[in-house]
Write an enzyme that holds these catalytic residues in place. Structure first.
Site, mmCIF file in Angstrom:
data_model
loop_
_atom_site.group_PDB
_atom_site.id
_atom_site.type_symbol
_atom_site.label_atom_id
_atom_site.label_comp_id
_atom_site.label_asym_id
_atom_site.label_seq_id
_atom_site.Cartn_x
_atom_site.Cartn_y
_atom_site.Cartn_z
ATOM 1 C CB THR A 1 -0.949 0.024 1.219
ATOM 2 O OG1 THR A 1 -1.286 1.383 1.530
ATOM 3 C CG2 THR A 1 -0.303 -0.582 2.451
ATOM 4 C CB SER B 1 -2.388 1.717 11.307
ATOM 5 O OG SER B 1 -2.241 0.925 10.137
ATOM 6 C CE LYS C 1 -0.819 -4.917 3.199
ATOM 7 N NZ LYS C 1 -1.083 -5.893 2.142
ATOM 8 C CE1 TYR D 1 -3.072 -3.592 5.441
ATOM 9 C CE2 TYR D 1 -3.300 -1.203 5.450
ATOM 10 C CZ TYR D 1 -3.201 -2.401 4.752
ATOM 11 O OH TYR D 1 -3.232 -2.399 3.384
ATOM 12 C CG HIS D 2 -0.608 1.635 6.971
ATOM 13 N ND1 HIS D 2 -1.727 2.027 7.657
ATOM 14 C CD2 HIS D 2 -0.907 1.785 5.657
ATOM 15 C CE1 HIS D 2 -2.660 2.419 6.792
ATOM 16 N NE2 HIS D 2 -2.186 2.273 5.583
#
Ligand SMILES: NC(=O)c1ccc[n+]([C@@H]2O[C@H](COP(=O)([O-])OP(=O)(O)OC[C@H]3O[C@@H](n4cnc5c(N)ncnc54)[C@H](O)[C@@H]3O)[C@@H](O)[C@H]2O)c1
Ligand SMILES: NC(=O)c1ccc[n+]([C@@H]2O[C@H](COP(=O)([O-])OP(=O)(O)OC[C@H]3O[C@@H](n4cnc5c(N)ncnc54)[C@H](O)[C@@H]3O)[C@@H](O)[C@H]2O)c1
Lengths: 406, 406
Positions: A149, A191, A197, A193-194
């Site tokens: 992302t 976050s 990644k 989540y990031h």
């Protein structure tokens, strides 16, 4: 088709994975979907649901077979927790390409609490690493395509266009010498989540270098839109539309606010700029990535998969124009730049022939064919987001992918 | 002691953790060791063992109590897999400081096969993240001290001194403007183990920024030596000495080759330069780090914990001089720079008063008090390393921490 490939689509029941699996099947590839159906389970647990009515995987595949005569295989496997089953499947399928959509992908969900933080890290890191390690163990020469992302960059690099590939930097060394290095773009994830990644990128860097795996990492913008040419063929093939506070992205949430007669809530000035891509273009980019594996040169091919940038303000204006909704500017509870610029190189996909669907073109369809049509299924109480980013004192900080509206 | 802290030492049964726990206990801190005893289990499974005879944890703690009157608590918890027990312990202890040594730390072991790769990633990432996430959930204000390694950098940055803290870099932007950023030093890990340490750094960056945790990441050189002032007090307190192909580092392996009458096998020219620190100085650095937590400024305090650099050639010469062993230059099976330079800033610990033990001073002790004394316990067949770095065709690539001799 001359060049039919064996392709495993991990996360092939999801929002991006499902239409991609259909599109590649339609192109003549042999598709095996691997999904543990965790996304549907999370919805069930939260009391949320896709606005569009999702069929079971069985019915989806039956409908696809009826409409096209094509068969897609499905295996319910958790790639993070069922390594032996995963490896056995990979040994049987002998994939030419593995496309990996199978991660927990919502920033607000990843910040809900300690369970969700741990789940996001353990699920995303173990799952991604298991796929890489199994490929190496089996001696597969599969091209690995991953969805990353834009959000990992943290949106604070005004003035620097986000490149494709590695970033050239200059480092001052001894005797006033300056050294050039090509490095992974330094990430500043906002976050958990990031963060996963960003960590994935190190997995890819290592497996590309050490094992000469061919890896394409697609740094994707916020995906909008619901249907693709294939999912439109039958209502049983319809794609998911998330609008809840955890999984709904900014555009879907504006659309739902418009439908339920709520003003579109724009944080601060709405000057946050984000990158976008239509789901139809996501699917096309994946087909292009599959058809163009990178060289085995020890480096990850990093491509930006986005087509437009917009400010949140501009998005709200577009939705307001189309729907007649009002806009309400509210205080920004998040710790993010009020206004930011964002420029992203997407020259690879454009040079490979991508002709993007613009937001201006596609928005009316989305409003009428999806938001208005299925409005009766909307669970209003799911629209607000309740995740806070820190220790209960400070509400949400940065939330680049969702850039949520309420 | 005026400033006695509650300290959890994760991995406190290990080579660095055990003497650190004793030293901090001796300074008057309340120590709770957390360890799942996995390191001893791995030895048992491989048929390897510490050259020095290790007592059980029970006997170690009893001996410490007998010699000093001090009590150290111990909890057998797997920090990667027993989250609830870990959190409950943290809630009870309310640590001022958490020192985290509890990771799988051998590069060759991490490259043995798919099980060991997966174990290293899952154990190290989940364990580290669980500790951080639990601290945030409990609202603890504990200072988190982690052991990282110099090896993440990959030893290819000749001409750039490895800094402490973040690395200033220059990035070309638009209109010929140059932007300065301070970034995590870009890593180029050479093994799955080193990759997990690079990933750990992203966990720390995030938790420092988002949750304002105070985090010190100690980038440690190769630790040599066995005993510290505390472990010498009683033979039941003796520290471990690893010499097997997976866990033994270059110096220990040279010492064992000398003892068993094998020539010291130097790869290529032996021009690989590595950073070193004596275990006595590791322990002192930890005490200094505990006493000097960083500011809560959203950044990780990154310190280099090393005192000398040596080429492998120079090490071999030193051991040969001390022991009379011969040196054999053999082909280097690894894909690494034949000769490299390495300069590392260690100004923080020096400015805090560290007076390093040099290799020249400490080596004789190590040869006589450890290698020769316990030579009878040596299992000769464990000395060679059998891990290969890639797909069975290509033998070991880079192995910065171990820089193994055979
Ligand atoms: N949707 C976006 O706007 C967007 C933007 C940028 C990047 N991405 C990335 O694209 C990928 C797909 O996103 P999406 O929107 O389709 O998400 P999604 O949640 O709709 O789909 C993910 C799918 O993966 C499955 N899955 C999760 N963990 C799994 C596991 N351990 N084993 C097997 N299956 C598992 C889920 O059940 C789900 O069907 C994600 O990696 C996401 O981060 C999405
Ligand atoms: N020894 C060196 O030369 C060196 C150099 C640089 C960095 N380091 C780092 O220092 C740290 C300590 O290294 P060491 O040499 O003492 O290693 P070690 O293997 O001797 O000790 C690690 C300890 O952690 C425990 N452990 C591992 N996983 C655990 C888990 N999930 N739960 C609870 N306990 C767990 C093990 O049982 C062991 O006792 C490591 O992180 C290592 O990477 C060591």
């Amino acid at each position: 088709m001359t060049n039919s490939k064996n392709i495993i689509v991990v996360g092939g029941d999801g929002f991006c994975g499902w239409p991609t699996a259909l599109h590649l099947s339609g192109q003549g590839h042999n598709i095996t979907i691997v999904d543990n159906m965790s996304r549907r389970a999370i919805d069930a647990k939260m009391g949320a649901d896709s606005l569009t009515p999702l069929s079971s995987m069985e019915d989806r595949l039956l409908a696809w077979k009826e409409k096209t005569g094509l068969t897609i295989k499905f295996e319910k496997i958790d790639v993070a927790r069922e390594f032996d089953r995963l490896r056995d499947l990979m040994a049987t399928v002998k994939p030419d390409t593995i496309i990996h959509f199978g991660e927990q992908r919502a920033a607000p969900y990843s910040m809900k609490g300690v369970c969700e933080k741990r789940y996001t890290v353990d699920n995303n890191i173990s799952g991604t690493h298991n796929l890489l390690a199994a490929s190496v163990e089996l001696g597969l020469d599969a091209h690995f395509v991953h969805l990353g992302t834009m959000g990992v960059y943290g949106y604070d690099d005004d003035g620097i266009e986000i490149p494709e590939g590695y970033l050239p930097v200059y480092i001052p060394g001894d005797n006033k010498k300056i050294f050039q290095r090509h490095i992974l773009y330094p990430t500043n994830p906002g976050s958990v989540y990031h963060m996963t990644k960003s960590m994935d990128q190190l997995l890819f860097q290592f497996y590309a270098k050490n094992d000469h795996m061919r890896i394409t990492d697609l740094h994707q913008g916020i995906v909008w839109g619901t249907q693709t040419n294939e999912t439109r063929l039958d209502e049983r093939l319809i794609n998911r539309f998330d609008y809840d506070g955890d999984y709904g992205t900014v555009l879907n949430r504006f659309l739902m606010q418009a439908v339920v007669g709520h003003p579109l809530t724009v944080h601060g000035t709405g000057g946050q700029t984000r990158a976008f891509i239509h789901i139809q273009d996501t699917v096309k980019c994946l087909a292009l990535a599959v058809a163009n594996p990178p060289a085995r040169d020890g480096k990850v091919a990093i491509l930006n998969q986005m087509t437009e940038t917009h400010t949140v303000r501009a998005l709200a204006n577009l939705v307001a124009e189309t729907s007649g909704a009002k806009i309400a500017n509210v205080d920004n509870p998040r710790n993010e730049a009020a206004e930011n610029d964002l420029r992203v190189s997407n020259k690879t996909f454009i040079s490979l022939g991508l002709k993007p669907v613009t937001l201006a073109e596609g928005l009316m369809d989305e409003t009428q064919q999806i938001a208005a049509k299925y409005a009766g299924r909307c669970i209003r109480k799911m629209i607000p987001c309740v995740s806070t980013w820190t220790d209960n004192q400070r509400p949400g900080v940065i939330d680049p992918d969702n850039s949520r509206a309420a």
